[in-house]
Write a protein that holds these residues in place. Structure first.
Motif, PDB file in Angstrom:
ATOM      1  N   ARG A   1       2.995  15.310  -8.189  1.00 14.92           N
ATOM      2  CA  ARG A   1       3.988  16.157  -7.936  1.00 14.92           C
ATOM      3  C   ARG A   1       5.012  16.354  -9.379  1.00 14.92           C
ATOM      4  N   VAL A   2       4.712  15.459  -9.512  1.00 16.50           N
ATOM      5  CA  VAL A   2       6.046  15.211 -10.853  1.00 16.50           C
ATOM      6  C   VAL A   2       5.322  15.912 -11.856  1.00 16.50           C
ATOM      7  N   GLY A   3       3.924  15.670 -12.426  1.00 19.48           N
ATOM      8  CA  GLY A   3       3.022  15.958 -13.443  1.00 19.48           C
ATOM      9  C   GLY A   3       3.191  17.648 -13.080  1.00 19.48           C
ATOM     10  N   LYS A   4       2.566  17.773 -11.619  1.00 17.87           N
ATOM     11  CA  LYS A   4       1.923  19.469 -11.498  1.00 17.87           C
ATOM     12  C   LYS A   4       3.553  20.390 -11.752  1.00 17.87           C
TER      13      LYS A   4
ATOM     14  N   PHE B   1       1.066  -1.562  -0.128  1.00 17.60           N
ATOM     15  CA  PHE B   1      -0.340  -0.120   0.007  1.00 17.60           C
ATOM     16  C   PHE B   1       0.979   1.391   0.108  1.00 17.60           C
ATOM     17  N   TYR B   2       2.604   1.199   0.985  1.00 21.98           N
ATOM     18  CA  TYR B   2       2.697   2.195   0.701  1.00 21.98           C
ATOM     19  C   TYR B   2       3.250   2.634  -0.910  1.00 21.98           C
ATOM     20  N   ILE B   3       3.654   1.533  -1.366  1.00 27.18           N
ATOM     21  CA  ILE B   3       4.777   1.836  -2.725  1.00 27.18           C
ATOM     22  C   ILE B   3       3.468   2.316  -3.751  1.00 27.18           C
ATOM     23  N   ILE B   4       2.161   1.726  -3.284  1.00 24.67           N
ATOM     24  CA  ILE B   4       1.542   2.449  -4.445  1.00 24.67           C
ATOM     25  C   ILE B   4       1.336   3.768  -3.964  1.00 24.67           C
ATOM     26  N   ALA B   5       0.708   4.137  -2.667  1.00 31.32           N
ATOM     27  CA  ALA B   5       0.556   5.442  -2.731  1.00 31.32           C
ATOM     28  C   ALA B   5       1.558   6.323  -3.091  1.00 31.32           C
ATOM     29  N   ASP B   6       3.203   6.319  -2.802  1.00 35.45           N
ATOM     30  CA  ASP B   6       3.968   7.253  -2.753  1.00 35.45           C
ATOM     31  C   ASP B   6       3.974   7.403  -4.041  1.00 35.45           C
ATOM     32  N   VAL B   7       4.444   5.869  -5.141  1.00 34.69           N
ATOM     33  CA  VAL B   7       4.122   5.960  -6.526  1.00 34.69           C
ATOM     34  C   VAL B   7       3.071   6.922  -7.287  1.00 34.69           C
ATOM     35  N   SER B   8       1.543   6.955  -6.279  1.00 30.50           N
ATOM     36  CA  SER B   8       1.601   7.841  -7.192  1.00 30.50           C
ATOM     37  C   SER B   8       0.940   9.108  -6.561  1.00 30.50           C
TER      38      SER B   8
END
Length: 148
Positions: free
Chosen positions: A66-69, A54-61
């Motif tokens: 952040r990168v897109g913004k 869950f941490y990996i999925i949340a962190d990646v999203s």
């Protein structure tokens, strides 16, 4: 960096660690005896694994967001008001740096354009100043040839 900024920046790993420790504590408290059985150890490992996924999925999203913004901000050559839209302090700092660099670039570009215009004006004036004596000499030669 203040503690508040740190907590804003790293809230996800802190929640993950807190959840993992809380899960371990709950499993420990539910075990009536003081020793951990093999089945409880498996539950702890599975719980940590699920929380980690869950941490990996949340962190990646969140990272993609952040990168897109930030990329959108860089494409728009952002203003100072737009830097306030960033939640993470690191993103806000980077956005302010990009804004400052864009302002410096525009200032440099304006200076280059001004110098270029001044040089063009100088060259035009010089050509005009050089052309006048040549034209005068040509007129003198033509008038001298007409007399002969």
């Amino acid at each position: 960096m203040s503690i508040l900024n740190y907590l804003k920046e790293r809230w996800l790993p802190l929640i993950f660690l807190f959840s993992a420790f809380l899960f371990s504590f709950i499993v420990y408290r539910l075990d009536s005896s003081f020793s951990i059985r093999e089945s409880n150890a498996r539950y702890i490992l599975m719980g940590w694994g699920i929380l980690f996924i869950f941490y990996i999925i949340a962190d990646v999203s969140i990272l993609k967001s952040r990168v897109g913004k930030f990329k959108a901000f860089c494409r728009l050559n952002g203003t100072s008001e737009e830097t306030e839209e960033f939640f993470y302090p690191t993103d806000r700092t980077n956005a302010e740096l990009v804004r400052e660099l864009a302002a410096e670039y525009e200032k440099y570009k304006a200076g280059v354009e001004t110098r270029s215009a001044e040089e063009m004006e100088y060259i035009t004036k010089w050509l005009h100043d050089a052309k006048v004596p040549i034209a005068a000499a040509r007129l003198i030669l033509e008038s001298h040839e007409d007399r002969l």
